[in-house]
Design a protein around this motif. Structure first.
Motif, mmCIF file in Angstrom:
data_model
loop_
_atom_site.group_PDB
_atom_site.id
_atom_site.type_symbol
_atom_site.label_atom_id
_atom_site.label_comp_id
_atom_site.label_asym_id
_atom_site.label_seq_id
_atom_site.Cartn_x
_atom_site.Cartn_y
_atom_site.Cartn_z
ATOM 1 N N ALA A 30 0.838 -1.202 0.000
ATOM 2 C CA ALA A 30 0.000 0.000 0.000
ATOM 3 C C ALA A 30 0.875 1.256 0.000
ATOM 4 N N LEU A 31 2.032 1.171 0.678
ATOM 5 C CA LEU A 31 2.931 2.319 0.677
ATOM 6 C C LEU A 31 3.458 2.577 -0.726
ATOM 7 N N ILE A 32 3.825 1.502 -1.421
ATOM 8 C CA ILE A 32 4.331 1.672 -2.784
ATOM 9 C C ILE A 32 3.198 2.122 -3.705
ATOM 10 N N PRO A 77 -14.487 15.345 -7.770
ATOM 11 C CA PRO A 77 -14.289 16.263 -8.901
ATOM 12 C C PRO A 77 -13.954 15.530 -10.197
ATOM 13 N N LEU A 78 -13.388 14.322 -10.081
ATOM 14 C CA LEU A 78 -12.970 13.638 -11.306
ATOM 15 C C LEU A 78 -14.159 13.180 -12.150
ATOM 16 N N PHE A 79 -15.345 13.005 -11.524
ATOM 17 C CA PHE A 79 -16.537 12.714 -12.324
ATOM 18 C C PHE A 79 -16.794 13.857 -13.297
ATOM 19 N N ARG A 111 -5.302 7.799 -18.747
ATOM 20 C CA ARG A 111 -4.016 7.288 -19.221
ATOM 21 C C ARG A 111 -3.269 8.263 -20.131
ATOM 22 N N ILE A 112 -3.450 9.569 -19.901
ATOM 23 C CA ILE A 112 -2.637 10.515 -20.659
ATOM 24 C C ILE A 112 -1.553 11.048 -19.740
ATOM 25 N N ALA A 113 -0.337 11.076 -20.288
ATOM 26 C CA ALA A 113 0.804 11.449 -19.466
ATOM 27 C C ALA A 113 0.950 12.961 -19.377
ATOM 28 N N LEU A 173 -2.578 14.861 0.897
ATOM 29 C CA LEU A 173 -3.054 14.878 2.282
ATOM 30 C C LEU A 173 -3.687 13.541 2.650
ATOM 31 N N LEU A 174 -4.420 12.961 1.694
ATOM 32 C CA LEU A 174 -5.036 11.654 1.935
ATOM 33 C C LEU A 174 -3.968 10.615 2.281
ATOM 34 N N ILE A 175 -2.886 10.645 1.523
ATOM 35 C CA ILE A 175 -1.811 9.688 1.801
ATOM 36 C C ILE A 175 -1.204 9.981 3.179
ATOM 37 N N ALA A 224 -13.968 -0.549 -1.086
ATOM 38 C CA ALA A 224 -13.799 -1.967 -0.782
ATOM 39 C C ALA A 224 -12.470 -2.204 -0.083
ATOM 40 N N THR A 225 -11.388 -1.691 -0.686
ATOM 41 C CA THR A 225 -10.064 -2.003 -0.145
ATOM 42 C C THR A 225 -9.802 -1.291 1.166
ATOM 43 N N PHE A 226 -10.098 0.000 1.207
ATOM 44 C CA PHE A 226 -9.679 0.748 2.391
ATOM 45 C C PHE A 226 -10.800 0.959 3.404
ATOM 46 N N ALA A 238 -12.414 -3.778 8.836
ATOM 47 C CA ALA A 238 -12.033 -5.104 9.303
ATOM 48 C C ALA A 238 -10.845 -5.041 10.259
ATOM 49 N N VAL A 239 -9.826 -4.266 9.892
ATOM 50 C CA VAL A 239 -8.636 -4.223 10.745
ATOM 51 C C VAL A 239 -8.985 -3.643 12.113
ATOM 52 N N THR A 240 -9.760 -2.544 12.125
ATOM 53 C CA THR A 240 -10.047 -1.960 13.429
ATOM 54 C C THR A 240 -10.965 -2.864 14.249
ATOM 55 N N PRO A 258 -4.243 -9.264 -1.134
ATOM 56 C CA PRO A 258 -3.691 -9.758 0.132
ATOM 57 C C PRO A 258 -4.488 -9.292 1.353
ATOM 58 N N ILE A 259 -4.893 -8.019 1.376
ATOM 59 C CA ILE A 259 -5.536 -7.532 2.596
ATOM 60 C C ILE A 259 -6.959 -8.062 2.703
ATOM 61 N N ILE A 260 -7.780 -7.781 1.684
ATOM 62 C CA ILE A 260 -9.195 -8.103 1.804
ATOM 63 C C ILE A 260 -9.432 -9.600 1.691
ATOM 64 N N ILE A 311 4.414 3.698 -14.411
ATOM 65 C CA ILE A 311 3.929 3.954 -13.049
ATOM 66 C C ILE A 311 2.440 3.689 -12.957
ATOM 67 N N LEU A 312 1.712 4.105 -13.997
ATOM 68 C CA LEU A 312 0.270 3.895 -14.045
ATOM 69 C C LEU A 312 -0.070 2.402 -14.057
ATOM 70 N N THR A 313 0.667 1.668 -14.900
ATOM 71 C CA THR A 313 0.437 0.225 -14.991
ATOM 72 C C THR A 313 0.693 -0.446 -13.650
HETATM 73 C C1 HEA Z 1 -7.654 -0.813 -5.045
HETATM 74 C C2 HEA Z 1 -7.400 -0.082 -6.041
HETATM 75 C C3 HEA Z 1 -6.919 1.324 -6.115
HETATM 76 C C4 HEA Z 1 -6.681 2.264 -5.113
HETATM 77 C C5 HEA Z 1 -6.845 2.091 -3.621
HETATM 78 C C6 HEA Z 1 -6.235 3.461 -5.777
HETATM 79 C C7 HEA Z 1 -5.882 4.641 -5.094
HETATM 80 C C8 HEA Z 1 -5.576 5.847 -5.720
HETATM 81 N N1 HEA Z 1 -5.519 6.063 -7.086
HETATM 82 FE FE1 HEA Z 1 -5.763 4.664 -8.534
HETATM 83 N N2 HEA Z 1 -6.039 3.274 -9.987
HETATM 84 C C9 HEA Z 1 -6.390 1.954 -9.803
HETATM 85 C C10 HEA Z 1 -6.675 1.338 -8.603
HETATM 86 C C11 HEA Z 1 -6.593 1.973 -7.362
HETATM 87 N N3 HEA Z 1 -6.183 3.253 -7.133
HETATM 88 C C12 HEA Z 1 -6.445 1.275 -11.073
HETATM 89 C C13 HEA Z 1 -6.798 -0.187 -11.302
HETATM 90 C C14 HEA Z 1 -6.130 2.228 -12.046
HETATM 91 C C15 HEA Z 1 -6.060 2.047 -13.557
HETATM 92 C C16 HEA Z 1 -4.674 1.827 -14.024
HETATM 93 C C17 HEA Z 1 -4.592 1.791 -15.511
HETATM 94 O O1 HEA Z 1 -5.212 2.634 -16.168
HETATM 95 O O2 HEA Z 1 -3.924 0.890 -16.014
HETATM 96 C C18 HEA Z 1 -5.900 3.479 -11.331
HETATM 97 C C19 HEA Z 1 -5.612 4.691 -11.961
HETATM 98 C C20 HEA Z 1 -5.522 5.902 -11.300
HETATM 99 C C21 HEA Z 1 -5.518 7.188 -11.959
HETATM 100 C C22 HEA Z 1 -5.706 7.409 -13.458
HETATM 101 C C23 HEA Z 1 -4.460 7.732 -14.129
HETATM 102 C C24 HEA Z 1 -4.618 7.766 -15.610
HETATM 103 O O3 HEA Z 1 -5.552 7.174 -16.155
HETATM 104 O O4 HEA Z 1 -3.760 8.406 -16.262
HETATM 105 C C25 HEA Z 1 -5.389 8.146 -10.981
HETATM 106 C C26 HEA Z 1 -5.352 9.601 -11.222
HETATM 107 O O5 HEA Z 1 -5.722 10.383 -10.448
HETATM 108 C C27 HEA Z 1 -5.314 7.443 -9.719
HETATM 109 C C28 HEA Z 1 -5.160 8.051 -8.467
HETATM 110 C C29 HEA Z 1 -5.252 7.382 -7.263
HETATM 111 C C30 HEA Z 1 -5.112 8.053 -5.978
HETATM 112 C C31 HEA Z 1 -4.810 9.507 -5.765
HETATM 113 C C32 HEA Z 1 -5.308 7.077 -5.031
HETATM 114 C C33 HEA Z 1 -5.281 7.327 -3.547
HETATM 115 O O6 HEA Z 1 -6.542 7.011 -3.050
HETATM 116 C C34 HEA Z 1 -4.193 6.556 -2.895
HETATM 117 C C35 HEA Z 1 -4.162 6.765 -1.403
HETATM 118 C C36 HEA Z 1 -3.229 5.754 -0.808
HETATM 119 C C37 HEA Z 1 -3.520 4.994 0.203
HETATM 120 C C38 HEA Z 1 -4.832 5.128 0.880
HETATM 121 C C39 HEA Z 1 -2.547 3.917 0.610
HETATM 122 C C40 HEA Z 1 -1.894 4.133 1.932
HETATM 123 C C41 HEA Z 1 -2.527 3.283 2.998
HETATM 124 C C42 HEA Z 1 -1.824 2.616 3.931
HETATM 125 C C43 HEA Z 1 -0.345 2.624 3.929
HETATM 126 C C44 HEA Z 1 -2.533 1.833 4.963
HETATM 127 C C45 HEA Z 1 -2.906 0.506 4.447
HETATM 128 C C46 HEA Z 1 -3.305 -0.406 5.510
HETATM 129 C C47 HEA Z 1 -4.437 -1.115 5.612
HETATM 130 C C48 HEA Z 1 -5.616 -1.034 4.673
HETATM 131 C C49 HEA Z 1 -4.553 -2.071 6.714
HETATM 132 N N4 HEA Z 1 -5.396 6.095 -9.942
#
Ligand code: HEA
Ligand code: HEA
Ligand code: CUA
Ligand SMILES: [Cu+2]
Lengths: 192, 227, 554
Positions: free
Chosen positions: C35-37, C442-444, C454-456, C480-482, C399-401, C407-409, C85-87, C70-72
């Motif tokens: 999750a950190l990565i 806002p992304l909606f 998927r645009i760089a 901030l969320l992170i 679902a994940t978080f 569940a964790v708490t 792994p978690i859920i 990075i996106l992939t």
């Molecule tokens: C479970 C799935 C998941 C999750 C959680 C997230 C989380 C986030 N995603 Fe992700 N995202 C995807 C799955 C997910 N994403 C997928 C499948 C794609 C498509 C890829 C593709 O097009 O090929 C994508 C694509 C994607 C894009 C589109 C990019 C593009 O099309 O060019 C963007 C852009 O804003 C984005 C942003 C974010 C952000 C800001 C978060 C933030 O919410 C992240 C915040 C981080 C955390 C919350 C983690 C830290 C938490 C802990 C360290 C504690 C963990 C411990 C426990 C749960 C016990 N994601």
């Protein structure tokens, strides 16, 4: 602790094992099923594949079908012997199964090398890609099955299989899967 | 058609194609249906949390809902959802068929070549036939006449791309190894957006063109300028 | 077996353990590490979207090739290395035996093997960042021809390593899956009939069933893709007579069930929490299970809704569209029954309950926006825009978080014998809830304007300038969320060692796992297996001596 041992290792060890084997077989069928459906869908639009098919040695395929069917039969006999708890017989019949499996692989290997000699490789065209993919995956399963059978065979001939005789049944289930997959592959690749 | 104040999708630009309105109407219909469920259910959730908070007097009610007859209201609501679903389906099916299944007889046929990372539009030339010597190519600019049915034959040279004309509500993936028929009819003169919507490699982000719609006269003079 | 009598060394107790509880925790820690990565990749994505071509603090310029990689990796990591792994793995392992009164999984060694496969898979995926050519860069969906030939992306070793890592992850999940299914069927304690099995276990197993019988086609498909990249075959390459859409069918036949594999268990764990903190029975337990069965079955026949405009025969779109939208019927029943469970209760907003309610509130948005995509004609517009990015974050993130934190708490005391800090937990929930919505709501609207995913480099699209402000706010909120997750991580690790010791059953729950010690001992129960006499949700029963009846007295 005997009552605890009982529960710790599962209340119905045989049942859990059989279930697990059926789940495994189910997931294997989905894998092969997907390859077969993919092949058939592509095949529909590619009548020219008939030419390639004609280059397969249907006699070798037929021989292998018989060999594998027989091995399934000897495997079933080994299972019957295991039910009778007759380890010597189990060993003999597993040995026969192993021998037949080895023949299958030899024939398959001979077919492959004949193809390579004629310059046919997986990359030749998509028909051959599928041919090598599916028969290769299948051969891999034959090898895995042979490893499992060898382990049982060694133990049975040493007479140390008694506590695990139910594994003959499980391995048998798996071996029948390997057989059935081939029975689908053979007509589909060699005959249609 | 809809009150402006409710326009969550105020970012959705006005459509410029004949079928664009149908798509928009569908989008707005779904918006109001789902919006209704969204508002009602979120409100209900908040209300429950407040109304049934632990600090209120008395024990919790005993409502196990384990008898099939206590499910009637749930199944009735689910039936309402089913009816809504089917009407959305019926409405969507019409739009889909119009856009994707019925390719009408065309006034102009253009072949679209997608490749890493540009669009190549092949025009039939004077004889109005493709694959003849007088064909000409234009890169990244799709010029078409207004209010005419334009047939687009989509082909890719390498990987999968996707032709997206957002203001026409048109999108279609473009595959290598086959030709996909598609059509548009634009109702407004002017320039609008055209780009690639399928990840196709490093510079996917730069695979941008323009859709240029002419009135009849200026399209003719544009044609004359082309070789 | 002899573990119960012999003292265990550190290695056999914590590292090479076959105890299902330890393996569950190992999966949890693995998922948290990833999750950190995953968060780092999300940060880089967001940075590039808001401030294209300026150096990201801590990384530098993200070039186009790197962005795609990075996106992939972000999609792959979040779905297969965080959510799964978690859920799925952590809680299937930890909960199923405890909830059904088993001493361990049916096949403990296979279970341990499943974890170590996941570790190996993780090592391979991590190493793929550092090979020449970089990590895989064709999107988490890896569509060929793009993914099949290095000449299209410049990625050489990344793609085969990505496929290999996924194959090992699938093998891991398959081993786990066999175990979960066989355990539920064969290891139930005396009296634990199927109608007394708690919903979390049912939902975990249902999710696994969806995984188990859908992953096969992708395995076959992955072998073909691997052969295309390495052996010169052309399964997916039209130039060699192959068919690119074949991969999409194989991928989505798995990919669609896969999202339910994550979502279904999360909902199951939410259902475990709702009755406890409203002191009410689950309303319509059997109807929930029936709806679950229908949704799990429908999940197999909707995959082509990801391919409406892929170029497949357009006549196929309508049947898939109808089936897709039909899923809202069983899902709506599940929602209504969750509401009915709350109605008339005594709702106590402890931290697990906050997460559970937050899950319902946010997932509802993800589910409802699915209808815009399920209707093929409106998907013409939304496909591959940020509207979809918002849709799937509104489903996967809850679902994940939300599900994961619920569940964790909730089970933390049972896992580690200590309590989490309640105040930190509330802050963590409030911030995560607000900031999460701040990122994706806002992304909606950005998606509705037509912004492609998927645009760089958004700066190439002049009309996207209107969203510059929005994008940079979204990115700040995402950061901030992170950062807000640090509250959780501190709370988690500090409480792990110094938290208040927990009693057996701190929330007065009825299900079996709460009737044994906290943490649950090796072997789970004392000499005697529990004798189950009551259903899982007997709360506030009129005439009962307390406001809950435990499933068994241990
Ligand atoms: C479970 C799935 C998941 C999750 C959680 C997230 C989380 C986030 N995603 Fe992700 N995202 C995807 C799955 C997910 N994403 C997928 C499948 C794609 C498509 C890829 C593709 O097009 O090929 C994508 C694509 C994607 C894009 C589109 C990019 C593009 O099309 O060019 C963007 C852009 O804003 C984005 C942003 C974010 C952000 C800001 C978060 C933030 O919410 C992240 C915040 C981080 C955390 C919350 C983690 C830290 C938490 C802990 C360290 C504690 C963990 C411990 C426990 C749960 C016990 N994601
Ligand atoms: C946990 C994950 C999850 C879940 C649960 C869902 C649930 C749903 N998803 Fe989603 N989806 C994804 C994760 C998920 N999705 C991901 C990751 C992608 C993108 C992959 C990629 O391309 O990278 C995607 C993409 C995606 C597409 C493809 C879009 C495209 O690429 O063009 C579609 C199309 O049909 C779709 C539809 C749906 C629908 C109809 C549901 C339904 O199951 C929702 C049902 C629930 C409700 C509807 C709410 C409850 C019901 C009521 C309150 C009753 C009232 C409702 C009505 C009257 C309708 N999703
Ligand atoms: Cu072409 Cu993206
Ligand atoms: Cu889907």
């Amino acid at each position: 602790m005997s009552s605890n041992n009982q529960v710790l290792s599962g209340s119905h060890p045989g049942e859990a094992g059989r279930l697990a084997m059926w789940f495994l077989i189910g997931s294997e069928i989905v894998i092969f099923g997907a390859a077969v459906v993919s092949y058939l869908l592509l095949r529909l639009n590619r009548p020219e594949w008939v030419v390639d098919m004609a280059r397969l040695n249907a006699n070798a395929g037929m021989l292998n079908t018989l060999v594998l069917l027989t091995s399934s039969f000897s495997m079933a006999l080994a299972h019957a012997a295991a039910e009778d708890r007759d380890q010597a017989k189990v060993a003999k019949r597993l040995g026969l199964t192993l021998l037949l499996a080895a023949i299958f692989l030899c024939v398959k290997g001979w077919e492959y090398s004949a193809k390579f000699h004629h310059g046919i490789f997986p990359s030749t065209n998509v028909f051959w890609s599928f041919y090598f993919l599916m028969t290769g995956l299948h051969a891999l399963h034959v090898v895995i099955g042979m490893i499992a059978i060898t382990v049982l065979w060694v133990r049975a001939s040493r007479g140390t299989l008694a506590p695990n005789l139910n594994r003959v049944e499980l391995t048998g289930l798996y071996w029948h899967l390997v057989d059935i997959v081939w029975i689908f592959l053979f007509p589909m690749l060699y005959l249609s | 058609m809809f009150p402006d104040s409710l326009r969550f999708f105020d970012t959705l630009k006005e459509s410029v194609s004949t079928y664009g309105g149908d798509v928009d109407h569908l989008i707005w219909t779904i918006f109001y249906i789902t919006g209704f469920f969204f508002v009602v259910m979120e409100a209900l959730l908040l209300f429950f949390v407040f109304r049934y908070r632990a600090s209120r007097p008395g024990p919790a009610e005993h409502l196990p809902g384990d008898q099939p007859k206590s499910w009637i209201w749930v199944l009735a609501l689910a039936f309402v959802v089913l009816v809504i679903d089917l009407s959305v389906d019926a409405m969507g099916a019409k739009v889909w068929t119009r856009i994707k299944e019925e390719v009408p007889a065309e006034d102009l046929r253009v072949r679209v070549w997608a490749q890493q990372f540009s669009w190549d539009f092949q025009y039939p030339g004077k004889d109005n036939k493709l694959d003849t010597p007088d064909d000409f190519h234009v890169v990244n600019e799709l010029h078409i006449p207004v209010n005419k049915k334009i047939r687009l034959d989509l082909r890719a040279k390498d990987v999968i791309h996707s032709l997206f004309l957002p203001d026409a509500r048109f999108k279609q993936d473009v595959l290598p190894g086959r030709e996909i028929p598609a059509w548009i009819e634009i109702t407004q003169v002017g320039e609008t957006r055209l780009y690639c919507a399928e990840l196709c490699g490093q510079a996917h982000t730069a695979m941008i063109g323009t859709l240029i719609t002419h009135d009849d006269k200026s399209f003719k003079s544009w044609l004359k300028e082309q070789k | 077996m002899s573990d119960m009598t012999h003292p265990q060394s550190f290695l056999s107790k914590y590292i090479f353990s076959t105890d299902h509880k330890t393996i569950g925790k190992q999966f949890l820690f693995l998922g948290m590490f990833w999750a950190l990565i995953g968060a780092a990749t999300a940060y880089l994505i967001r940075w590039q979207i808001a401030h294209p071509n300026t150096p990201a603090p801590g990384f530098g310029i993200v070039n186009f090739g790197q962005y795609n990689a990075i996106l992939t990796m972000h999609g792959t990591i979040m779905v297969f290395y965080v959510a799964m792994p978690i859920i799925v793995a952590a809680f299937s392992n930890f909960l199923i035996p405890l909830q059904i009164g088993a001493r361990d999984m049916a096949f403990p060694k296979l279970n341990a093997l499943s974890f170590w496969f996941m570790v190996l898979s993780s090592v391979i995926l991590l190493s793929s960042f550092f090979v020449p050519g970089g990590a895989a860069a064709a999107g988490w969906t890896g569509y060929p021809p793009l993914s099949a030939d290095p000449k299209y992306t410049g990625v050489t070793w990344g793609t085969p390593l990505w496929l290999l890592a996924l194959a090992l992850a699938f093998a891991s999940s398959t081993m786990g899956g066999i175990n979960y299914l066989a355990t539920l069927i064969t290891q139930r304690a005396p009296g634990m009939t199927y109608s007394k099995v708690p919903l979390a276990t049912w939902f975990l197993v249902a999710g696994t069933a969806d995984f188990f019988f859908s992953v096969g086609p992708l395995v076959a498909g992955a072998v073909m893709l691997l052969m295309d990249t390495l052996a010169g075959t052309g399964f997916y390459l039209p130039a060699k007579g192959g068919e690119p859409l074949l991969w999409q069918h194989l991928f989505w036949f798995f990919g669609h069930p896969e999202v339910y594999v994550i979502f279904v268990p999360a909902f199951g764990m939410v259902f475990e929490i709702l009755p406890v903190f409203s002191r009410k029975a689950i309303y319509g337990y059997k109807l929930i299970l029936a709806s679950l069965a229908v949704s799990v079955a429908l999940a197999y026949v909707v995959w082509a809704h990801h391919m409406f405009i892929s170029g497949m025969n357009p006549k196929l779109a309508m049947p898939f569209s109808v089936l897709t939208i039909l899923i809202s019927v069983p899902f709506s029943i599940i929602f209504f029954l969750a509401f009915a469970t709350l109605k008339g209760g005594k709702i106590k907003l402890e931290v697990p309950m906050l997460w559970a309610l937050g899950f319902i509130a946010t997932f509802l948005i993800g589910g409802l926006t699915g209808i815009f995509l399920g209707s093929a004609a409106s998907d013409i517009y939304f496909h591959d825009t940020y509207f979809i990015v918002a849709h799937f974050h509104y489903t996967l993130f809850p679902a994940t978080f939300f599900g994961g934190f619920a569940a964790v708490t909730y089970w933390f005391p049972k896992m580690f014998g200590r309590r989490l800090n309640e105040v930190a937990g509330r802050w963590h929930f409030a911030l995560t809830f607000l900031l999460f919505n701040g990122v994706f709501w806002p992304l909606f609207r950005v998606g509705a304007a037509g912004m492609p995913r998927r645009i760089a480099d958004p700066s190439q699209y002049a009309w996207l300038d209107q969203f510059k402000g929005v994008q940079s706010v979204v990115t700040t909120v995402a950061v901030l969320l992170i950062l807000a997750q640090l509250i959780f991580l501190f709370n988690f690790f500090i409480s792990l060692f110094w938290g208040k010791k927990s009693e057996k059953n701190p929330y007065h729950s009825a299900t079996l796992e709460w009737q044994t010690d906290s943490p649950a001992p090796h072997g789970n129960w004392g000499e005697q297996l529990p004798q189950v006499t009551a259903g899982p949700y007997e709360y506030s029963k009129p005439g009962a001596e307390s406001d809950f009846t435990p499933q068994a007295r241990v």
